[in-house]
Write a protein that holds these residues in place. Structure first.
Motif, PDB file in Angstrom:
ATOM      1  N   VAL A  15       5.717  -2.435  15.336  1.00 42.59           N
ATOM      2  CA  VAL A  15       4.237  -2.328  15.921  1.00 42.59           C
ATOM      3  C   VAL A  15       4.069  -4.186  15.660  1.00 42.59           C
ATOM      4  O   VAL A  15       5.127  -4.644  14.917  1.00 42.59           O
ATOM      5  CB  VAL A  15       3.570  -2.002  15.681  1.00 42.59           C
ATOM      6  N   ASP A  16       3.107  -4.445  16.871  1.00 41.05           N
ATOM      7  CA  ASP A  16       2.774  -6.098  16.583  1.00 41.05           C
ATOM      8  C   ASP A  16       1.732  -6.349  15.411  1.00 41.05           C
ATOM      9  O   ASP A  16       1.694  -7.358  15.018  1.00 41.05           O
ATOM     10  CB  ASP A  16       2.807  -7.262  17.803  1.00 41.05           C
ATOM     11  N   CYS A  17       0.837  -5.210  15.918  1.00 42.03           N
ATOM     12  CA  CYS A  17      -0.482  -5.358  14.061  1.00 42.03           C
ATOM     13  C   CYS A  17      -0.117  -3.872  13.654  1.00 42.03           C
ATOM     14  O   CYS A  17      -0.123  -3.280  14.120  1.00 42.03           O
ATOM     15  CB  CYS A  17      -0.679  -5.425  15.526  1.00 42.03           C
ATOM     16  N   VAL A  18      -0.332  -4.604  12.317  1.00 46.00           N
ATOM     17  CA  VAL A  18      -1.050  -2.694  11.536  1.00 46.00           C
ATOM     18  C   VAL A  18      -2.018  -3.663  10.747  1.00 46.00           C
ATOM     19  O   VAL A  18      -3.063  -4.890  10.703  1.00 46.00           O
ATOM     20  CB  VAL A  18      -0.549  -2.584   9.700  1.00 46.00           C
ATOM     21  N   LEU A  19      -3.992  -2.898  11.131  1.00 38.57           N
ATOM     22  CA  LEU A  19      -4.844  -3.050  10.816  1.00 38.57           C
ATOM     23  C   LEU A  19      -4.993  -1.294  10.175  1.00 38.57           C
ATOM     24  O   LEU A  19      -4.656  -0.374   9.645  1.00 38.57           O
ATOM     25  CB  LEU A  19      -6.112  -2.374  12.100  1.00 38.57           C
ATOM     26  N   CYS A  20      -5.571  -2.163   8.887  1.00 36.38           N
ATOM     27  CA  CYS A  20      -6.541  -1.473   7.792  1.00 36.38           C
ATOM     28  C   CYS A  20      -7.923  -1.745   6.979  1.00 36.38           C
ATOM     29  O   CYS A  20      -7.615  -2.454   6.098  1.00 36.38           O
ATOM     30  CB  CYS A  20      -4.706  -1.098   6.602  1.00 36.38           C
ATOM     31  N   PRO A  30      -1.869   2.958  -2.455  1.00 34.73           N
ATOM     32  CA  PRO A  30      -1.288   1.693  -2.021  1.00 34.73           C
ATOM     33  C   PRO A  30      -0.637   0.844  -1.936  1.00 34.73           C
ATOM     34  O   PRO A  30      -0.179   0.128  -0.935  1.00 34.73           O
ATOM     35  CB  PRO A  30      -2.814   1.038  -2.579  1.00 34.73           C
ATOM     36  N   GLU A  31       0.633   0.613  -3.014  1.00 37.59           N
ATOM     37  CA  GLU A  31       2.016  -0.152  -2.928  1.00 37.59           C
ATOM     38  C   GLU A  31       2.642   0.541  -1.768  1.00 37.59           C
ATOM     39  O   GLU A  31       3.111  -0.540  -0.823  1.00 37.59           O
ATOM     40  CB  GLU A  31       2.201  -0.372  -4.162  1.00 37.59           C
ATOM     41  N   LEU A  32       2.997   1.806  -2.227  1.00 40.01           N
ATOM     42  CA  LEU A  32       3.205   1.901  -0.630  1.00 40.01           C
ATOM     43  C   LEU A  32       2.833   2.319   0.352  1.00 40.01           C
ATOM     44  O   LEU A  32       3.977   2.121   1.477  1.00 40.01           O
ATOM     45  CB  LEU A  32       3.666   4.135  -1.550  1.00 40.01           C
ATOM     46  N   THR A  33       2.146   2.683   0.641  1.00 45.41           N
ATOM     47  CA  THR A  33       1.438   2.132   1.956  1.00 45.41           C
ATOM     48  C   THR A  33       1.515   1.276   2.455  1.00 45.41           C
ATOM     49  O   THR A  33       2.056   0.914   3.676  1.00 45.41           O
ATOM     50  CB  THR A  33      -0.228   3.343   2.429  1.00 45.41           C
ATOM     51  N   ILE A  34       1.717   0.020   1.771  1.00 40.84           N
ATOM     52  CA  ILE A  34       1.210  -1.411   1.985  1.00 40.84           C
ATOM     53  C   ILE A  34       2.880  -1.584   2.438  1.00 40.84           C
ATOM     54  O   ILE A  34       3.537  -1.932   3.572  1.00 40.84           O
ATOM     55  CB  ILE A  34       1.227  -2.612   1.398  1.00 40.84           C
ATOM     56  N   ALA A  35       3.899  -1.189   1.968  1.00 42.27           N
ATOM     57  CA  ALA A  35       4.988  -1.276   2.403  1.00 42.27           C
ATOM     58  C   ALA A  35       5.743  -0.334   3.515  1.00 42.27           C
ATOM     59  O   ALA A  35       6.137  -0.725   4.073  1.00 42.27           O
ATOM     60  CB  ALA A  35       6.276  -0.670   0.869  1.00 42.27           C
ATOM     61  N   GLU A  36       5.315   0.823   3.565  1.00 44.05           N
ATOM     62  CA  GLU A  36       5.056   1.801   5.422  1.00 44.05           C
ATOM     63  C   GLU A  36       4.532   1.067   5.860  1.00 44.05           C
ATOM     64  O   GLU A  36       5.517   0.479   7.115  1.00 44.05           O
ATOM     65  CB  GLU A  36       4.681   2.829   4.808  1.00 44.05           C
ATOM     66  N   ALA A  37       3.794  -0.176   5.776  1.00 38.57           N
ATOM     67  CA  ALA A  37       3.079  -0.881   6.514  1.00 38.57           C
ATOM     68  C   ALA A  37       4.062  -1.865   7.230  1.00 38.57           C
ATOM     69  O   ALA A  37       4.104  -2.094   8.246  1.00 38.57           O
ATOM     70  CB  ALA A  37       1.298  -1.408   6.325  1.00 38.57           C
ATOM     71  N   ALA A  38       4.165  -2.422   6.966  1.00 40.78           N
ATOM     72  CA  ALA A  38       5.052  -3.802   6.307  1.00 40.78           C
ATOM     73  C   ALA A  38       6.907  -3.191   6.800  1.00 40.78           C
ATOM     74  O   ALA A  38       7.543  -3.564   8.023  1.00 40.78           O
ATOM     75  CB  ALA A  38       5.542  -4.321   4.982  1.00 40.78           C
ATOM     76  N   ARG A  39       7.167  -2.220   6.135  1.00 39.10           N
ATOM     77  CA  ARG A  39       8.221  -1.265   7.396  1.00 39.10           C
ATOM     78  C   ARG A  39       8.229  -1.101   8.940  1.00 39.10           C
ATOM     79  O   ARG A  39       8.884  -1.924   9.778  1.00 39.10           O
ATOM     80  CB  ARG A  39       8.874   0.082   7.023  1.00 39.10           C
ATOM     81  N   VAL A  40       6.961  -1.194   9.287  1.00 42.96           N
ATOM     82  CA  VAL A  40       6.765  -0.794  10.634  1.00 42.96           C
ATOM     83  C   VAL A  40       6.912  -1.798  11.193  1.00 42.96           C
ATOM     84  O   VAL A  40       6.276  -1.926  12.992  1.00 42.96           O
ATOM     85  CB  VAL A  40       5.595   0.262  11.173  1.00 42.96           C
ATOM     86  N   ALA A  43       9.028  -8.684  13.510  1.00 43.60           N
ATOM     87  CA  ALA A  43       8.542 -10.065  12.747  1.00 43.60           C
ATOM     88  C   ALA A  43       7.796 -10.887  13.833  1.00 43.60           C
ATOM     89  O   ALA A  43       7.383 -10.374  15.090  1.00 43.60           O
ATOM     90  CB  ALA A  43      10.476 -10.704  13.389  1.00 43.60           C
ATOM     91  N   GLY A  44       7.368 -11.384  12.739  1.00 38.59           N
ATOM     92  CA  GLY A  44       6.117 -12.449  13.433  1.00 38.59           C
ATOM     93  C   GLY A  44       5.152 -11.669  13.475  1.00 38.59           C
ATOM     94  O   GLY A  44       3.737 -12.048  14.347  1.00 38.59           O
ATOM     95  N   GLY A  45       4.342 -10.141  13.159  1.00 34.78           N
ATOM     96  CA  GLY A  45       3.938  -9.412  13.789  1.00 34.78           C
ATOM     97  C   GLY A  45       2.280  -9.656  12.831  1.00 34.78           C
ATOM     98  O   GLY A  45       2.400 -10.314  11.736  1.00 34.78           O
ATOM     99  N   SER A  46       1.376  -9.139  12.446  1.00 33.58           N
ATOM    100  CA  SER A  46      -0.170  -9.412  11.923  1.00 33.58           C
ATOM    101  C   SER A  46       0.062  -8.300  10.987  1.00 33.58           C
ATOM    102  O   SER A  46      -0.518  -7.158  12.139  1.00 33.58           O
ATOM    103  CB  SER A  46      -1.381  -9.722  12.920  1.00 33.58           C
ATOM    104  N   PHE A  47      -1.089  -8.417   9.877  1.00 36.81           N
ATOM    105  CA  PHE A  47      -1.669  -7.610   9.249  1.00 36.81           C
ATOM    106  C   PHE A  47      -2.385  -7.703   8.752  1.00 36.81           C
ATOM    107  O   PHE A  47      -2.870  -8.764   8.669  1.00 36.81           O
ATOM    108  CB  PHE A  47      -0.699  -7.189   7.611  1.00 36.81           C
ATOM    109  N   LEU A  48      -3.590  -6.858   9.241  1.00 36.56           N
ATOM    110  CA  LEU A  48      -5.121  -7.360   9.017  1.00 36.56           C
ATOM    111  C   LEU A  48      -5.495  -6.427   8.099  1.00 36.56           C
ATOM    112  O   LEU A  48      -5.946  -4.469   8.850  1.00 36.56           O
ATOM    113  CB  LEU A  48      -5.869  -6.932  10.258  1.00 36.56           C
ATOM    114  N   GLY A  49      -6.161  -6.637   7.329  1.00 33.52           N
ATOM    115  CA  GLY A  49      -6.900  -5.893   5.973  1.00 33.52           C
ATOM    116  C   GLY A  49      -7.962  -6.007   5.239  1.00 33.52           C
ATOM    117  O   GLY A  49      -7.978  -7.501   5.896  1.00 33.52           O
ATOM    118  N   VAL A  50      -8.898  -5.258   5.968  1.00 36.82           N
ATOM    119  CA  VAL A  50     -10.211  -4.804   4.839  1.00 36.82           C
ATOM    120  C   VAL A  50     -10.132  -4.054   4.119  1.00 36.82           C
ATOM    121  O   VAL A  50     -10.433  -3.057   4.136  1.00 36.82           O
ATOM    122  CB  VAL A  50     -11.349  -5.177   5.534  1.00 36.82           C
TER     123      VAL A  50
END
Length: 79
Positions: A15-20, A30-40, A43-50
């Motif tokens: 995926v190109d973007c993960v929104l949380c 939460p650390e496991l959830t973030i690691a799973e988001a990073a897995r999917v 490269a060069g994708g965006s993680f947007l979290g609030v």
């Protein structure tokens, strides 16, 4: 689609973007959830979290939610 945040049903780097948005404080690890988001995330994708905030506006939000609750807030006190 409904899925477990700690077992996202997507391939690695797919995926190109993960929104949380306002959800990490509801998961047990939460650390496991973030690691799973990073897995999917590709490269060069965006993680947007609030998440919860501790800005000066938080008391205003809390007061408004007591008067006019727009959702059931069950988050912990720690931002």
């Amino acid at each position: 689609m409904l899925a477990d945040a700690d077992a996202i049903p997507f391939a690695d780097a797919s995926v190109d973007c993960v929104l949380c948005y306002g959800s990490l404080h509801h998961v047990p690890n939460p650390e496991l959830t973030i690691a799973e988001a990073a897995r999917v995330l590709a490269a060069g994708g965006s993680f947007l979290g609030v998440e919860n905030h501790t800005t000066p506006l938080r008391p205003v939000f809390d007061a408004l939610m007591r008067v006019f609750p727009i959702w059931l807030e069950e988050a912990g006190a720690e931002a």
